[in-house]
Design an enzyme around this catalytic site. Structure first.
Site, short mmCIF file in Angstrom:
data_model
loop_
_atom_site.label_atom_id
_atom_site.label_comp_id
_atom_site.label_asym_id
_atom_site.label_seq_id
_atom_site.Cartn_x
_atom_site.Cartn_y
_atom_site.Cartn_z
N HIS C 63 -10.27 32.28 -74.21
CA HIS C 63 -8.92 32.74 -74.58
C HIS C 63 -8.96 34.15 -75.14
CE1 HIS C 63 -4.77 31.11 -75.81
NE2 HIS C 63 -4.71 32.43 -75.82
N ARG C 67 -5.14 42.89 -72.35
CA ARG C 67 -4.01 43.84 -72.38
C ARG C 67 -3.93 44.79 -71.18
NH1 ARG C 67 -1.60 40.61 -75.85
NH2 ARG C 67 -2.25 40.84 -78.02
N ASN C 97 -0.60 37.35 -69.81
CA ASN C 97 0.56 38.09 -70.32
C ASN C 97 0.32 39.59 -70.37
OD1 ASN C 97 -1.29 37.84 -72.41
ND2 ASN C 97 0.29 37.80 -74.00
N ASP C 155 0.72 30.75 -71.53
CA ASP C 155 0.26 30.95 -72.90
C ASP C 155 1.41 31.04 -73.90
OD1 ASP C 155 -1.74 31.13 -74.83
OD2 ASP C 155 -1.71 33.31 -74.83
N HIS C 182 0.02 26.78 -74.59
CA HIS C 182 0.23 27.17 -75.98
C HIS C 182 1.33 26.24 -76.47
CE1 HIS C 182 0.99 30.41 -79.19
NE2 HIS C 182 1.93 29.51 -79.38
N ASP C 308 -8.91 33.50 -79.01
CA ASP C 308 -7.54 34.01 -78.92
C ASP C 308 -7.50 35.47 -79.39
OD1 ASP C 308 -4.86 34.28 -78.45
OD2 ASP C 308 -4.20 32.92 -80.04
N HIS C 312 -3.72 44.16 -81.39
CA HIS C 312 -2.45 44.86 -81.62
C HIS C 312 -2.76 46.15 -82.36
CE1 HIS C 312 0.08 41.62 -80.23
NE2 HIS C 312 -0.52 40.76 -81.04
#
Lengths: 180, 307, 433
Positions: C63, C67, C97, C155, C182, C308, C312
Site C-alpha cells: 500500500h 503520486r 489515485n 482505495d 478502504h 499506506d 503530502h
C-alpha cells in the site's frame, strides 16, 4: 535587628507628632499605606493622630504593583495586592506610608497611582526605615530610622506572630533570606 | 501555568485558576477608578488575531489590553483566508515580524492557537478555537460564580445545551472541576460527545435530574446549523422516556428511572436555585469579562517578563 | 537485470517460505539465489558481511502512493522507489489515485515504463475499480490486469454504493485479482478527522467513529462472500474489523488484510498536540484497537504490514487540522517501527518477515517473499539493533509528513538487493545500476 517592636512604636508616635505639627490643614490629612508593610504602620499612626488631635484620619491602601518599572529586573512576579481608597484624594494632604524606603521606585509608582485617583493638595512620605541607595530624587519627609546597609542586603518589616497584626520588628536579611 | 501560553484550562491547576481569579478581582477595583488605566504594559504590543469574527470577545481583549496601557493591534486575516486553508507557519512568521508581546487568537478550527503558539516566540492566549476551549470565557464564568457564591467547593454546576460543539462547555467543565465543583452536562444523547465523562463531568439526558439541586445553571446556545437532522428544540426539552435498556453511553444507568412528566426547559430552569434573569446577568458579565481578561493579559505579562 | 556474484556472509537467514531460521551464507548469481547454507566457500564476486544482521526476502509494501503521474511535487516513482529500497522494500504496490487515475491500461503502462527507468524497487500498480475512482462505472479490469495491475481498488474513494460494490466483486473474478478496500462508511465519518472518543472530545475535533470502519468491513465481507471474490482489507484499524475478518476467514471467505505501522504503534493520544502528521485515514485509534491490531497481526488474521505511504507537501500539512490531507509517509520507518512487535515478543522474527514479504507476495500473486534457491534475489539485510534518528528532510521521499520525525529508531535496512543487484547500502546510499 534594626528595630524591635518597642522601638517601632516609639518611632511611630514621634512621627505622628511630627505629622500633626507639620500638616497645616490637619482635617485634610489622608494616610495612604503601601502594602504590605505600610498598612499596620499607617493604622498605628492614624490611632496616634486621633489620640493627639481627636481627628479621625482616613487610611487608604494603594497597591503599586501595576505601576512598577522594575518587574523585569526583579525576575519574580509579585502578586497583585488589595487597593482600598475609602476617600477621594482631591485636595487632601496625602501622606504615603511605607515600611522600608530604598531606591525610591516604589514611592514613584505610588505617586503615579495616586495621581490616577485625583489631585491631592500635597503628597508627603513616611518611611519607617530609610536604608539609602536612592535612585530617584525622592525625599522622605518623616523617617523612623536611617539604616546604612549594603545594597545586597534586604531590610524587612515582619510580624513576630506570623502576620503584621501583632508585635513587629525590622531586621536585615542576607540576600539568601537568613538573618544577618 | 504551563509555559507562557494560555491555550486552555485543561493544562492549568487549581492554584493557577485561583491566582488568575484573584488578579481579576483586584482588577475590578481598577475598573471602578476615574482613571481606569494602569501603565503596566506601556510600550508593549498585543495582537488580536481573530480568524473568526467576534466583536464582543475581541473588544473585551482590546479593552483589557488598553486598561493595561498596551498597544493593541487588531490583525484581521484577509477574508479569503477565513475560508481557505491557512498556512500556520506563514501566519506565525507574519506575526513574529511585528514583534508582539502577546497574541490573542480566535479560530473556528480547534488547535490553531496551539499550532501558532508552537511556531511563535510570543505567548499566545486562546480566545476560542473550534469546539476545543475558550479559557477566558470559562475564567469569566468562574469569576461570576465566585462573585455570586463566594466559593466553588461543593457547588453543583449544570451546563445545558449542545456540549458536542461547545468550547465553552469544555473549558467550564475543566475549570469548575479543578476548582472543586461538581459539573453536570445535560443534553440529548446526540449532543453529548463520546467519552465526555472521562473529562470529569457527569452526563445527563434528563434535564430534570441534571437540574436537581444545581447551584449554578449555564445554558449554551444551540446553533440551528449544527442540528444535523435532529428534531426541533421543543422535542428535546420534552424528552420523557428513560433511555433504552442498553444505552451504550456511560452514565446511562444513573439516568434511568427519570419521572415520566414532560419537562420544559423554562420551567426546569426556574427550579434551579440561584438562577436570575439571564439578560441582566449577561450585561453584567460583559463588563466583568473585560476584568477577567485584564487578569489573563496581566498574567501573561508577568510570565513573559519572567522569562 | 544485471548479473554478477554476491556473497552474503554470516547473517541470520530468515525465510518464511521454507521456515529457515539459521546463521548461513547466501550466494546470489545471475539475479537469482544460487545457494544457501553454512560455510559456503566464497570465490569471486562481491562480499556483503552480514554478521549480526538478518538476511530476509526483500519486503513488499502492499500500500503505497507514488503520486506519479500528476502529483510529482509530493512524490514520484523515482523518489518513492528510492525511499522503498532505503526502507528494505524491494517492491511496492502503488495505489490508483494518481492524476489521471490508473483506470486505463495506458496509465498502467506509463507507470510501469517509468518504474523500469527510474525506480530501484519493483513497482506493482493497482488498477482502479471504477472509472475515475467515481464509484459508478467499473473499469476494464481484465485489461488493467493484463497491462500489469496486481489488484484493483478505489482505495480512499470508498465505493459507497453497495450495488456497484457487489458488481465489482463479481466482475473481479474474471480478472482473478484481489479487490482492495478502504473500508470507511463516509456517511458515518462525515467531517470526522480523529478517532471518535475521549481524545476527539478533548481536542474538540469532529470524531470519526470506529463503527464507520467496522460496518463497512462487514458489508464488504458479505459482498465478497456472496460473489466468491478475494477481498483484501486495507489498513485495518479497529478491533471490530479484526474480529469480523477473523470470523469470516473461519467460515471460508477469501479475505486477506493489512495493517499499517502507525496503527500498530500509535494511538489517538498522539494527536493531542494537533500535529497534522498524526492525521490519517483511517485515524489513529484507541489503545484497545491498537492492541487488537497487534494481536490480529500476531495470530495471522492480518496477513500483512503495509505502510499506506501517503506523501503530502509541507504546505499541504501546515494548515488547520481539519483542512490537512490525511496520511503519512512510512517506507523509511516501517522496519524500526514494526520491529517493536518483535522486541515485545508479540511476533517472532520469522513471522515479522512473513508479514512484510511472503504474505504480500501471495496476496498479489507475484514472486517474492522467498530465499529458496532459484528465487529472484530480492533480499534485504536488516540490522535489528542499529539506532538512528529519523530526519525526514534527509530521507529519500520528497515529503516529510511523518509522525516519527526526530525520533530515535531502533533497527534499519542496511542493504537491499533487487534482482540480484545491490540498490541500497546504508553506508553508500541508493545505488542505481
Amino acid at each position: 535587628m534594626v528595630l524591635d517592636d518597642v522601638a517601632i512604636r516609639r518611632a511611630l508616635v514621634r512621627i505622628a507628632h511630627e505629622v500633626v505639627e507639620r500638616t497645616e490643614t490637619l482635617p485634610e490629612l489622608y494616610l495612604v499605606a503601601i502594602p504590605n508593610g505600610g498598612v499596620p504602620l499607617a493604622r498605628i499612626i492614624a490611632a496616634q493622630v486621633r489620640a493627639i488631635s481627636g481627628l479621625e484620619v482616613p487610611v487608604g491602601i494603594l497597591d503599586t504593583t501595576l505601576y512598577r518599572d522594575d518587574l523585569t529586573a526583579r525576575g519574580v512576579r509579585p502578586p497583585l495586592r488589595r487597593t482600598e481608597m475609602p476617600s477621594a484624594v482631591d485636595d487632601r494632604a496625602v501622606v504615603l506610608v511605607d515600611d522600608v524606603v530604598s531606591t525610591g521606585r516604589t514611592i514613584r509608582a505610588a505617586m503615579d497611582a495616586l495621581m490616577d485617583f485625583g489631585r491631592p493638595r500635597s503628597v508627603q512620605v513616611i518611611g519607617l526605615v530609610d536604608r539609602g541607595h536612592r535612585e530617584l530624587p525622592i525625599k522622605i519627609d518623616f523617617v523612623g530610622k536611617n539604616v546604612p546597609t549594603q545594597r545586597e542586603e534586604r531590610v524587612v518589616l515582619r510580624g513576630l506572630s506570623g502576620d503584621l497584626e501583632g508585635p513587629l520588628e525590622v531586621v536585615i536579611l542576607e540576600s539568601d533570606g537568613g538573618a544577618a | 501555568m504551563t509555559g507562557r501560553d494560555l491555550l486552555g484550562i485543561e493544562g492549568l491547576d487549581r492554584t493557577d485558576l485561583e491566582r488568575i481569579l484573584e488578579t481579576a478581582e483586584r482588577m475590578q477595583e481598577v475598573g471602578r477608578r476615574d482613571v481606569k488605566k494602569v501603565p503596566t504594559l506601556r510600550g508593549r504590543t498585543l495582537i488580536n488575531l481573530f480568524f473568526e469574527a467576534s466583536t464582543r470577545t475581541r473588544t473585551s481583549f482590546e479593552i483589557a489590553g488598553k486598561r493595561l496601557s498596551a498597544d493593541v493591534v487588531n490583525f484581521t486575516p484577509s477574508s479569503s483566508s477565513l475560508t481557505k486553508a491557512e498556512s500556520i507557519l506563514d501566519t506565525a512568521m507574519t506575526l513574529d515580524a511585528m514583534d508582539p508581546d502577546a497574541v490573542i487568537v480566535r479560530h473556528k478550527v480547534a488547535g490553531v492557537p496551539k499550532r501558532i503558539a508552537d511556531a511563535l516566540a510570543a505567548p499566545v492566549i486562546n480566545a476560542g478555537d473550534g469546539a476545543h476551549e475558550h479559557p477566558t470565557q470559562a475564567l469569566l464564568d468562574c469569576f461570576t460564580v465566585k462573585q455570586e457564591k463566594g466559593r466553588f467547593d461543593g457547588l453543583t454546576v449544570t451546563i445545558i445545551g449542545d456540549i458536542t460543539h461547545s468550547r465553552v462547555a469544555r473549558s467550564n467543565l475543566y475549570a469548575f472541576t479543578k476548582l472543586g465543583a461538581e459539573v453536570r452536562l445535560a443534553a440529548p444523547p446526540t449532543m453529548l460527545p463520546t467519552g465526555i465523562e472521562s473529562l470529569g463531568a457527569k452526563a445527563y439526558t434528563s434535564l430534570r435530574e441534571a437540574l436537581e439541586g444545581a447551584d449554578v445553571v449555564m445554558v449554551l446556545r444551540i446553533q440551528q446549523e449544527r442540528l444535523d437532522g435532529q428534531p426541533r428544540r421543543r422535542d428535546r426539552a420534552r424528552s420523557r422516556r428513560p433511555p433504552p435498556e442498553r444505552d451504550p453511553r456511560p452514565g446511562a444507568q444513573r439516568r434511568r428511572g427519570a419521572d415520566g412528566r414532560p419537562v420544559s426547559v423554562r420551567g426546569a430552569l426556574g427550579e434551579a436555585r440561584g438562577m436570575r434573569a439571564s439578560g441582566a446577568r449577561s450585561a453584567r458579565q460583559a463588563s466583568e469579562g473585560d476584568r477577567a481578561r485584564v487578569g489573563v493579559v496581566e498574567e501573561v505579562r508577568g510570565e513573559e517578563r519572567d522569562g | 537485470m544485471a548479473s554478477g556474484r554476491i556473497w552474503i556472509r554470516g547473517g541470520r537467514v530468515l525465510d518464511p517460505s521454507t521456515g529457515r531460521d539459521e546463521v548461513a551464507d547466501l550466494l546470489v548469481e545471475d539475479g537469482k539465489i544460487a545457494a544457501v547454507g553454512a560455510g559456503l566457500a566464497a570465490s569471486g564476486g562481491e562480499v556483503l558481511e552480514a554478521a549480526g544482521a538478518w538476511v530476509v526476502p526483500g519486503f513488499i509494501d502492499l500500500h503505497v502512493h507514488l503520486r506519479e503521474p500528476g502529483q510529482e511535487y509530493k512524490e514520484d516513482i523515482a523518489s518513492g522507489g528510492r525511499a522503498a529500497v532505503a526502507g528494505g522494500f524491494s517492491a511496492v504496490v502503488c495505489m490508483a489515485n494518481t492524476q489521471p487515475a490508473n483506470d486505463d491500461p495506458s496509465v498502467t503502462e506509463y507507470i510501469l515504463d517509468r518504474a523500469r527507468q527510474e525506480s530501484p524497487a519493483r513497482v506493482y500498480p493497482v488498477g482502479a475499480a471504477t472509472r475515475g475512482l467515481a464509484g459508478e462505472v467499473m473499469t476494464e479490469m481484465v485489461a488493467l490486469v493484463d497491462a500489469g495491475c496486481v489488484a484493483l481498488s478505489d482505495d480512499g474513494k470508498t465505493i459507497m454504493d453497495s450495488g456497484v460494490m457487489r458488481r465489482v466483486f463479481e466482475y473481479s473474478q474474471l480478472a482473478r485479482v484481489a479487490i482492495i478496500t478502504h473500508a470507511e462508511d463516509r456517511t458515518l465519518v462525515r467531517e470526522g478527522v480523529v478517532n471518535e472518543g475521549p481524545v476527539s472530545t478533548r481536542l474538540g475535533l469532529p470524531g470519526n467513529p470506529s463503527i464507520a470502519e467496522v460496518i463497512h468491513v462487514a458489508r464488504d465481507l458479505m459482498l465478497a462472500e456472496l460473489a466468491g471474490a478475494h477481498l483484501h482489507v486495507a489498513h485495518v484499524s479497529t478491533a471490530g474489523a479484526v474480529d469480523l475478518i477473523r470470523r469470516a476467514r473461519e467460515r471460508g471467505v477469501h479475505v486477506t488484510a493489512e495493517v499499517t505501522p502507525h496503527h500498530l504503534a500509535l494511538t489517538d493520544e498522539a494527536t493531542l498536540g494537533y500535529d497534522t502528521n498524526t492525521k490519517m485515514a483511517p485515524p489513529l485509534r484507541s489503545e484497545t484497537d491498537m492492541r487488537a491490531c497487534r494481536a490480529g497481526l500476531a495470530d495471522g488474521t492480518l496477513d500483512a504490514i503495509a505502510t499506506d505511504h501517503a506523501p503530502h507537501a509541507v504546505h499541504e500539512k501546515d494548515v488547520e487540522f481539519t483542512a490537512a490531507p490525511p496520511g503519512v509517509i512510512g517506507l523509511e520507518t516501517a522496519v524500526p517501527v514494526t520491529l517493536d512487535l518483535v522486541r515485545a515478543n508479540e511476533l517472532a522474527p520469522l513471522e515479522w518477515v512473513r508479514r512484510l514479504s511472503t504474505n504480500p507476495a501471495r496476496i498479489i500473486h507475484r514472486a517474492g517473499g522467498s530465499l529458496a534457491v532459484g528465487a529472484a534475489a530480492d533480499i534485504a539485510l536488516v540490522d535489528p539493533e542499529r539506532r538512528w534518528i529519523y530526519d525526514p528532510a534527509k530521507g529519500f521521499s520528497k515529503s516529510r509528513n511523518s509522525p516519527w520525525a526526530g525520533r530515535e529508531m531502533i533497527g534499519c535496512a542496511i542493504a537491499t538487493l533487487v534482482g540480484g543487484v545491490l540498490v541500497w547500502d546504508v553506508e553508500r546510499g541508493v545505488l542505481l545500476p
